[in-house]
Design an enzyme around this catalytic site. Structure first.
Site, mmCIF file in Angstrom:
data_model
loop_
_atom_site.group_PDB
_atom_site.id
_atom_site.type_symbol
_atom_site.label_atom_id
_atom_site.label_comp_id
_atom_site.label_asym_id
_atom_site.label_seq_id
_atom_site.Cartn_x
_atom_site.Cartn_y
_atom_site.Cartn_z
ATOM 1 N N CYS A 154 -1.124 -0.770 8.463
ATOM 2 C CA CYS A 154 -2.229 -1.064 9.034
ATOM 3 C C CYS A 154 -2.340 0.147 9.872
ATOM 4 C CB CYS A 154 -1.754 -2.063 10.244
ATOM 5 S SG CYS A 154 -1.464 -3.646 9.965
ATOM 6 N N ARG B 109 -3.966 4.298 4.158
ATOM 7 C CA ARG B 109 -2.561 3.519 4.158
ATOM 8 C C ARG B 109 -2.357 2.135 3.914
ATOM 9 N NH1 ARG B 109 -0.136 5.495 9.692
ATOM 10 N NH2 ARG B 109 0.267 3.139 10.920
ATOM 11 N N ASN C 87 -0.033 -3.055 15.388
ATOM 12 C CA ASN C 87 1.030 -2.868 14.294
ATOM 13 C C ASN C 87 2.665 -3.720 14.057
ATOM 14 O OD1 ASN C 87 -1.381 -1.749 13.310
ATOM 15 N ND2 ASN C 87 -0.298 0.265 13.485
ATOM 16 N N GLY C 88 2.459 -4.484 13.210
ATOM 17 C CA GLY C 88 4.203 -4.359 13.253
ATOM 18 C C GLY C 88 4.563 -6.125 13.515
ATOM 19 N N GLU D 190 11.478 6.894 -11.776
ATOM 20 C CA GLU D 190 10.333 7.474 -10.703
ATOM 21 C C GLU D 190 9.312 8.246 -12.450
ATOM 22 O OE1 GLU D 190 9.646 7.704 -7.896
ATOM 23 O OE2 GLU D 190 8.088 9.659 -7.814
ATOM 24 N N LYS E 245 5.643 5.463 -10.870
ATOM 25 C CA LYS E 245 5.205 6.184 -10.562
ATOM 26 C C LYS E 245 3.444 5.469 -11.862
ATOM 27 C CE LYS E 245 5.998 7.953 -8.714
ATOM 28 N NZ LYS E 245 5.940 8.378 -6.482
ATOM 29 N N GLU F 195 3.162 1.699 -10.692
ATOM 30 C CA GLU F 195 2.142 1.510 -9.993
ATOM 31 C C GLU F 195 0.808 1.701 -9.706
ATOM 32 O OE1 GLU F 195 4.416 5.214 -6.819
ATOM 33 O OE2 GLU F 195 3.890 3.657 -5.678
ATOM 34 N N HIS G 299 21.270 -1.847 -25.679
ATOM 35 C CA HIS G 299 21.938 -2.808 -25.343
ATOM 36 C C HIS G 299 20.867 -3.983 -24.993
ATOM 37 C CE1 HIS G 299 25.710 -0.296 -25.498
ATOM 38 N NE2 HIS G 299 25.426 0.054 -25.008
ATOM 39 N N LYS H 56 1.664 2.951 1.801
ATOM 40 C CA LYS H 56 2.222 4.153 2.290
ATOM 41 C C LYS H 56 4.257 3.976 2.595
ATOM 42 C CE LYS H 56 2.999 8.737 1.313
ATOM 43 N NZ LYS H 56 3.242 8.761 0.167
#
Ligand code: AGP
Length: 655
Positions: A55, A80, A151-152, A530, A534, A537, A553, A650
């Protein structure tokens, strides 16, 4: 000095007839002036980007056209991520509201021919949590006299809603937010003044919030925060409220970073900051030394590519002044020799990419004989290793606002641990909560996919590990001198990777694959994790990271000619990792080796992503840069919305 012992900082006649004459005043310490904050050197401020998922708030009071200013602010907050947007503007005889699901562009189109005309307003980009992204659920939320953006999460919204409904309030959305304007309205209806009504309403809220509110026919903005960032932008003839500085950076770089519990009243007489009870609080205005260009994409198609390419600079900043390779010394601000002598064990808590950096740091510490563990912050409360006052808990968090990490930090504090935040954001909640903070100085990272901040976290954790091991008399992470020299050369090494074009070609070559696997051993393992994170996503393709020894395994069952395996090499026990890669290759999987050009793996692998020769401890960091580029190009070739991948934020400020 006024009666509260405060100076009036900004005194300005406003030309605008609708709100003139007026003054903007900000409580500051009597003798202080606005402090300058250097954005890209020793005191990096990364403009705070952390409310609940995605938000954004913008508010404006001044002489400008509010509609244009708010829409620009919302565009500046788009990075955002959001799924709906709206504005509310004091418009002559009332508040004009326009809100809709979808892009800011759609909101713009819907108001293009409107007659909204005013200089005071609030705007919002929403990421749905309570209720789907519909026009009705978009903010601002309103009552007869009140408009609110938030926001929140209001945790007690259900009981507040029930109570308000019993009093006859009619709700038009499914959001938690809508209780706020109703509460304010109720207090106004009960005869309280607007400011008092705002304070009484806020006092009833439980949860996390940044709130901006407006009352019909009043040229005043009310705002407050608790657990969600909110900043005030100051100009001679205007004031802005925003969840992040880029929202108004083209107008002003003078900001006040609010603290939890601060209440802002911005009207034609000035900006007043108090606590909820109305007692003045002192907040130092800061000048953000960061021009709007730096927040933009420049010549790059995406923020992510820009940020990948910024790594030589951001890494140089991370270590600048902190290491002296010639003398083999480390100077970590307050963490001089002897700082960590009371530490028995180290726990690193983090999520996502930061967790992978934490794994890297923990591995380096363990390699030096220091008891160190990386724990997923969201698992910490249920699965933390034993903690006591001789435990150093390091919260690794780019934003400093990740709810999981903050809760884990609270848990560590409650157990008596010494806490340290390794973060990119000066003034972030993690930086304030922890006993100490160490800033990675990566500069603003706008792309949702963390890239340069991972590299800077790793580099700084390695430097920190050297300090800790030296204090504990442990064996240095590796030959200290050599590692410091290699760290010093790291920016140039990354530069040489960025000059190559192999990653784009590899992405193209394996574009039709069914899944992508990443394997590594030791420090290569967090890099494999990582690399996969990356890749998945931003491409939305199936990608998994494994410890190379784990392949046999179970995951080997997935391997086929359509599943390229990226192998991170150049570190520890490469021959074993290569053997694991060959097991995949035997089953038809193409193997891509990430290693220096003269590495034995290049003779075996089907493809090669080169990294420069470096210290073993840094090979993984360099390999990760190649994997960032592969992910970027693969996503670009698939035409994905790289900077704002679906469903992701983010900064994730809900647990
Ligand atoms: C990775 O690209 C993501 N941005 C995500 O995993 C991120 O690292 C995680 O949410 C933690 O964020 P933080 O570093 O701000 O705490």
């Amino acid at each position: 000095m006024d009666s509260a012992g405060l100076n009036r900082l900004y005194v300005q006649e406003w030309a605008d007839t609708s709100v003139s004459p007026c003054r903007v005043s900000v409580p500051i310490e009597a003798s202080s002036e606005s402090t300058s904050v250097r954005a890209f050197s020793t005191d990096t401020i990364q403009l705070r980007g952390a409310v609940r998922p995605m938000c954004g708030i913008i508010g404006h009071i001044g002489t400008r056209d509010a509609l244009k200013t708010l829409l620009t602010g919302l565009e500046n907050l788009e990075y955002r991520g959001y799924d709906s947007a709206g504005i509310a503007i004091q418009n002559g005889a009332g508040i004009a509201v326009e809100k809709r699901s979808g892009e800011v562009d759609e909101l713009k189109a819907s108001v293009a021919d409107s007659s909204i005309d005013g200089s005071v307003g609030i705007g919002h980009t929403r990421w749905s949590t309570h209720g789907p992204p519909t026009d009705a659920n978009a903010h601002p939320h309103t009552t007869a006299d009140v408009a609110v953006v938030h926001n929140g999460i209001i945790e007690n919204y259900a009981e507040l809603r029930e109570r308000l409904q019993e009093h006859g309030c009619r709700f038009t959305s499914e959001t938690d937010t809508e209780v706020i304007p109703h509460l304010i309205q109720q207090y106004i209806d009960d005869g309280y003044g607007s400011e008092r009504a705002f304070r009484l309403a806020i006092d009833e809220l439980e949860g996390s919030y940044a709130v901006a509110a407006m009352i019909a026919d009043e040229k005043t903005l009310y705002a407050t925060r608790k657990g969600s960032p909110l900043v005030v932008g100051l100009e001679d003839d205007a004031c802005f409220l925003a969840s992040d500085v880029p929202a108004f950076l083209e107008y002003t770089d003078d900001v006040v970073f609010l603290e939890d519990g601060d209440v802002v009243i911005a009207d034609k007489y000035g900006v007043e900051i108090t606590d909820l009870a109305g007692n003045p609080v002192v907040r130092q205005p800061e000048t953000v030394d960061w021009d709007p260009e730096q927040a933009g994409k420049g010549t790059y198609d995406h923020f992510m590519l820009k940020e990948i390419n910024e790594q030589p600079t951001s890494l140089a900043q991370a270590i600048e002044g902190r290491i002296e390779p010639e003398r083999g010394t480390i100077d970590l601000e307050r963490f001089g020799p002897g700082t960590f002598t009371d530490v028995d064990s180290v726990q690193l808590i983090a999520c996502g990419t930061s967790y992978h950096a934490a794994l890297y740091g923990a591995f380096a510490l363990r390699g030096a004989g220091v008891e160190a563990t990386a724990v997923l912050a969201n698992e910490y409360r249920v699965a933390a290793p034993p903690i006591d006052e001789r435990t150093l808990v390091i919260a690794v968090t780019q934003s400093g606002e990740t709810a999981d990490t903050l809760r884990a930090l609270d848990c560590a504090t409650d157990e008596g641990a010494t806490t340290l935040a390794v973060t990119n954001v000066v003034g972030s909640t993690a930086a304030r909560k922890a006993d100490e903070a160490l800033f990675i100085r990566a500069g603003p990272e706008i792309g949702v996919a963390a890239t340069k901040t991972f590299s800077s976290q790793v580099a700084l954790l390695l430097v920190l590990a050297q300090r800790i091991t030296a204090d504990l008399g442990a064996e240095p992470v590796a030959d200290a001198h050599k590692l410091l020299e290699a760290l010093d050369e790291l920016p140039a090494a990354v530069e040489s990777i960025l000059e190559g074009d192999e990653a784009g070609k590899i992405a193209k070559r394996f574009q039709q694959s069914h899944a992508y696997f990443f394997i590594g051993r030791g420090l290569g393992y967090p890099v494999a994790l990582e690399g996969a994170l990356k890749f998945k996503e931003i491409t939305y393709e199936h990608a998994e990271g494994f410890a190379s020894g784990e392949l046999k395994h179970g995951p080997l069952a997935l391997v086929s000619p359509h599943t390229p395996v990226f192998v991170v090499l150049g570190g520890q026990e490469d021959e074993k990792t290569l053997k694991n890669a060959k097991e995949a290759q035997t089953r038809g999987a193409p193997v891509v080796a990430i290693c220096p050009p003269n590495h034995q793996a290049t003779e075996v692998a089907d493809a090669h992503l080169p990294i420069p020769e470096t210290h073993d401890v840094l090979a993984g960091l360099l390999a990760n840069v190649q994997l960032q580029l592969v992910a970027y190009h693969a996503a670009d070739q698939l035409n994905r919305p790289i900077d704002k991948p679906r469903n992701l934020a983010k900064s994730v400020t809900v647990e």
